[in-house]
Design an enzyme around this catalytic site. Sequence first.
Site, PDB file in Angstrom:
ATOM      1  N   VAL B  77       0.654  -1.224  -0.055  1.00  0.00           N
ATOM      2  CA  VAL B  77       0.056  -0.034  -0.043  1.00  0.00           C
ATOM      3  C   VAL B  77       0.792   1.254  -0.013  1.00  0.00           C
ATOM      4  CG1 VAL B  77      -1.594   1.242   1.617  1.00  0.00           C
ATOM      5  CG2 VAL B  77      -1.921  -1.199   1.366  1.00  0.00           C
ATOM      6  N   CYS B  78       0.550   2.356  -0.867  1.00  0.00           N
ATOM      7  CA  CYS B  78       1.381   3.535  -1.089  1.00  0.00           C
ATOM      8  C   CYS B  78       1.320   4.129   0.210  1.00  0.00           C
ATOM      9  CB  CYS B  78       1.208   4.268  -2.104  1.00  0.00           C
ATOM     10  SG  CYS B  78       1.802   5.882  -2.277  1.00  0.00           S
ATOM     11  N   ILE B  79       2.405   4.499   0.824  1.00  0.00           N
ATOM     12  CA  ILE B  79       2.359   5.047   2.300  1.00  0.00           C
ATOM     13  C   ILE B  79       1.981   6.693   2.070  1.00  0.00           C
ATOM     14  CG2 ILE B  79       4.887   6.238   1.977  1.00  0.00           C
ATOM     15  CD1 ILE B  79       4.859   5.812   5.114  1.00  0.00           C
ATOM     16  N   ALA B  82      -1.638   6.419   1.312  1.00  0.00           N
ATOM     17  CA  ALA B  82      -2.489   5.739   2.603  1.00  0.00           C
ATOM     18  C   ALA B  82      -2.570   6.901   3.780  1.00  0.00           C
ATOM     19  CB  ALA B  82      -1.525   4.624   3.077  1.00  0.00           C
TER      20      ALA B  82
END
Lengths: 102, 130, 129
Positions: B77-79, B82
Site C-alpha cells: 500500500v502506498c504510504i 495511505a
Amino acid sequence: MAMLHTVNKSPFEKRSLDGALSHAVNGAAILMIEDGIYGALKGTAISGKIEKSLATLKVYVLGPDLKARGMTEDQVIDGVTVVDYAGFVDLVTEYDKVQAWL
Amino acid sequence: MKLALLVNEGPYQHQAADSALQFVKAAVAKGHEIFRVFFYHDGVNNGTRFAVPPQDDRNITVEWSKLAEEHKIDLVVCIAAAQRRGILDENEAKRQGKSGDNIAPGFRISGLGQLIEAGIQAERLVVFGD
Amino acid sequence: MAEPWEEEEGPVKKFMFVNRKAPYGTIYALESLEVVLISAAFDQDVSLVFMDDGVYQIKKGQDSKGIGMKNFSPTYRALEGYDIEKLFVEKESMESRGLTAEDMIVPVEILSKDELTSLMEEQDVILTF
C-alpha cells in the site's frame, strides 16, 4: 508482439475505446473488460467501428463481465473472441506490454 | 512469467479491485509469479481490515489477505496515498500519534519506489483502475 | 548524456506515464506527478505524456486558491531538475481543446497521434492514471 490495450469503460460514456483504437498499431490487441464489454456487442452505434478494426487488430472481450451484465456470447460481434480470466492472463503474457485505457 | 499489478481504486465503489483479484487468482492457477500488487490512489482502501461488508457479499480485503498468505504475494500500500486516506500500520499510527492501526494481514505500507521497482523487476505490469 | 561515472548497474527500462485526466476534479493528476518524481530516483528512461483531458494538467495560469486546493502545476516546471525532460503533448488532444503550445506551463514536445503511437510501442512499462 505488439501491445495489449485494455478498455474498461462503456464506449457510450467515455473515450477509452476510441483512445485504444486510435493508438493501436497493426497486430495489436484490444481486450474489453468491466463496462468496456458494451463495446463488443452487435447492433450498436459503434459495432461498425469494431468490425472495421478487426482487419488490423485482434479484439477480445472478457466473458465473465459479459455474462454478469446479461449479455451472451452470440450477441458479440463476429470475429471478436470471448476469453475468461485465464485467457486474460494469457493475453498479458503473449503481448509485449499492456496499456490500460482507464 | 513474473507479473505485477497496480490497483488504483478502492473496493466496492469500482470493479477494478475485483478484476485485479480475479486476474491474480487466474495467474497463480497458471503458475505465474506475482511479483507484487501495488495499491495506489483510492486503491489503498483495499488494505483496511476495518471494512465490514454484508455477510452475503464478498470480502475483498479478506480475499487479498488469503492470497497473500497462500501464495506469498507481496501486497504493498502506498504510504503517501495511505496517509491521506487514513490507512495506517502500527509504526505509522505511533509516529502520527493515532490511537490504532487498521492495515489488514498480508498488506504492508511502503513507498512509491516499490511501484517503480515492480515495473523494473516484473516482465509485465497490469493496471486496474477507473 | 550520462557521464561514465554516472552509469548505474542494473536494468534500465523505458517507463511512460500517460496522463489522460484533468486536474483538481480528481486526484489522479496530482498523485501521478508524485509517482513521476519518485521514478527519477531509479535512473530509468522516463517520459510523460499528456493526452485527452490530461493536457489540462499543464495549462498555464492555474490558481486554485478559490477551491481550497493546492496548485501543484509549478511542480511540472521542477521536473527538469530531476532529469525528467521528456514531456510530450498529443497534438490532436491539445488542438481539439482549443489550446496551443503557448498555453503550456512547461516546454513540451508536440507529437501527432501517430508519432505518439510509435513512441508508446517503444516502451517497456506504461502507467496510466
